[in-house]
Design an enzyme around this catalytic site. Structure first.
Site, short mmCIF file in Angstrom:
data_model
loop_
_atom_site.label_atom_id
_atom_site.label_comp_id
_atom_site.label_asym_id
_atom_site.label_seq_id
_atom_site.Cartn_x
_atom_site.Cartn_y
_atom_site.Cartn_z
N ARG A 161 0.81 -1.22 0.00
CA ARG A 161 0.00 0.00 0.00
C ARG A 161 0.84 1.27 0.00
O ARG A 161 0.34 2.36 0.31
CB ARG A 161 -0.96 0.02 1.20
CG ARG A 161 -1.93 -1.14 1.24
CD ARG A 161 -2.99 -1.02 0.18
NE ARG A 161 -3.86 -2.19 0.13
CZ ARG A 161 -4.90 -2.32 -0.69
NH1 ARG A 161 -5.18 -1.35 -1.54
NH2 ARG A 161 -5.63 -3.41 -0.68
N LEU A 162 2.10 1.17 -0.33
CA LEU A 162 2.96 2.34 -0.46
C LEU A 162 2.90 2.81 -1.91
O LEU A 162 3.84 2.65 -2.69
CB LEU A 162 4.39 2.02 -0.03
CG LEU A 162 4.55 1.55 1.42
CD1 LEU A 162 6.00 1.23 1.72
CD2 LEU A 162 4.03 2.64 2.38
#
Length: 213
Positions: A192-193
Site C-alpha cells: 500500500r505504499l
C-alpha cells in the site's frame, strides 16, 4: 440486507514509479498511460468520471467518454441542456478521474470547462454512427419521461425525417473542453505504499511533486 466488503484485498504487482519516469507535460504523461491501457485491450479505456456542482454547491458525478486529449485540453461531448451542462454554466470549475484497475493506475484532474467551437462540434458529429446522430436529436438529456416508448417513438420519427438525408448536429448538442490546472497521477505500490505525483500549473510550465499515499 447489508454488504460487507472489508475482506476484499488486492496485492499490487506494479514496479515503483519515480519522478524521473514522469513526462514534464502532464497531458503527454496522461496520453502515455492511456495508450498503454488501449494496448492492453481494456474496455472503455477513455471513460472518465466527471464531477460538477450545482447552485447549492452539491456535487454530481457521472461517467463520460474523453474523445480528444491535446494541448492541455480534454474534450468530451454532451447535450447542452443536460444537468451537467447547466452545472457547468453555473460553475465552470470541474474535476475528473480516469481509473484503470487492471493497470493499477488512476489520474485525476481539476480545471475549467467551456464549450468548443461549433465547427469542431460539427466535425465530430459528422463522424458519429448514424444511429448515434439520431439519438442526439431524440434525447432531452436529464429530462423526465413517462417511459421508454417515448424515446423509441421519437427515434422512429427522426429516422423517417432524416431518411436519405445528411443528419446535421442539433444546436443543443456539442463538445466541451476541460483545461486542467492540476493533475495527480497514482500508481499502485507494494504494501500500500502507492506512488503519487501532483502537477501544478505555474507561469513557466508545471511543478511536479511526490505526494504521500
Amino acid at each position: 440486507m447489508e454488504g460487507n466488503y472489508s475482506s476484499f484485498r488486492r496485492t499490487s504487482k506494479s514496479k515503483s514509479l519515480s519522478k524521473e519516469n514522469m513526462n514534464p507535460d502532464p497531458m503527454r504523461q496522461l496520453n502515455i498511460w492511456l495508450e498503454n491501457v488501449v494496448k492492453s485491450g481494456a474496455s472503455e479505456p477513455n471513460a472518465m468520471i466527471l464531477s460538477t456542482s450545482d447552485k447549492d454547491r452539491q456535487s454530481h458525478s457521472r461517467v463520460v467518454l474523453a474523445k480528444y486529449l491535446r494541448n492541455n485540453e480534454l474534450i468530451f461531448f454532451s447535450n447542452y441542456e443536460s444537468a451537467k451542462a447547466q452545472e457547468i454554466r453555473i460553475n465552470p470549475r470541474v474535476s475528473g478521474l480516469f481509473f484503470w484497475p487492471d493497470s493499477e493506475r488512476q489520474v485525476r484532474f481539476e480545471g475549467y470547462a467551456e464549450k468548443i467551437s461549433k465547427s469542431a462540434s460539427d466535425q465530430y458529429f459528422s463522424q458519429r454512427p448514424r444511429d448515434s446522430q439520431l439519438s442526439a436529436w431524440v434525447s432531452r438529456q436529464s429530462a423526465k419521461i413517462a417511459n421508454r416508448t417515448v424515446l423509441q417513438e421519437k427515434f422512429e420519427y427522426y429516422k423517417k425525417k432524416f431518411a436519405d438525408k445528411t443528419i446535421k448536429r442539433p444546436n443543443n448538442w456539442g463538445g466541451y473542453k476541460i483545461i486542467p490546472f492540476y493533475y495527480e497521477f497514482w500508481q499502485g505500490g507494494k504494501d500500500r505504499l502507492h506512488d503519487r505525483f501532483a502537477y501544478r500549473k505555474n507561469q513557466e510550465g508545471w511543478d511536479i511533486t511526490r505526494l504521500s499515499p
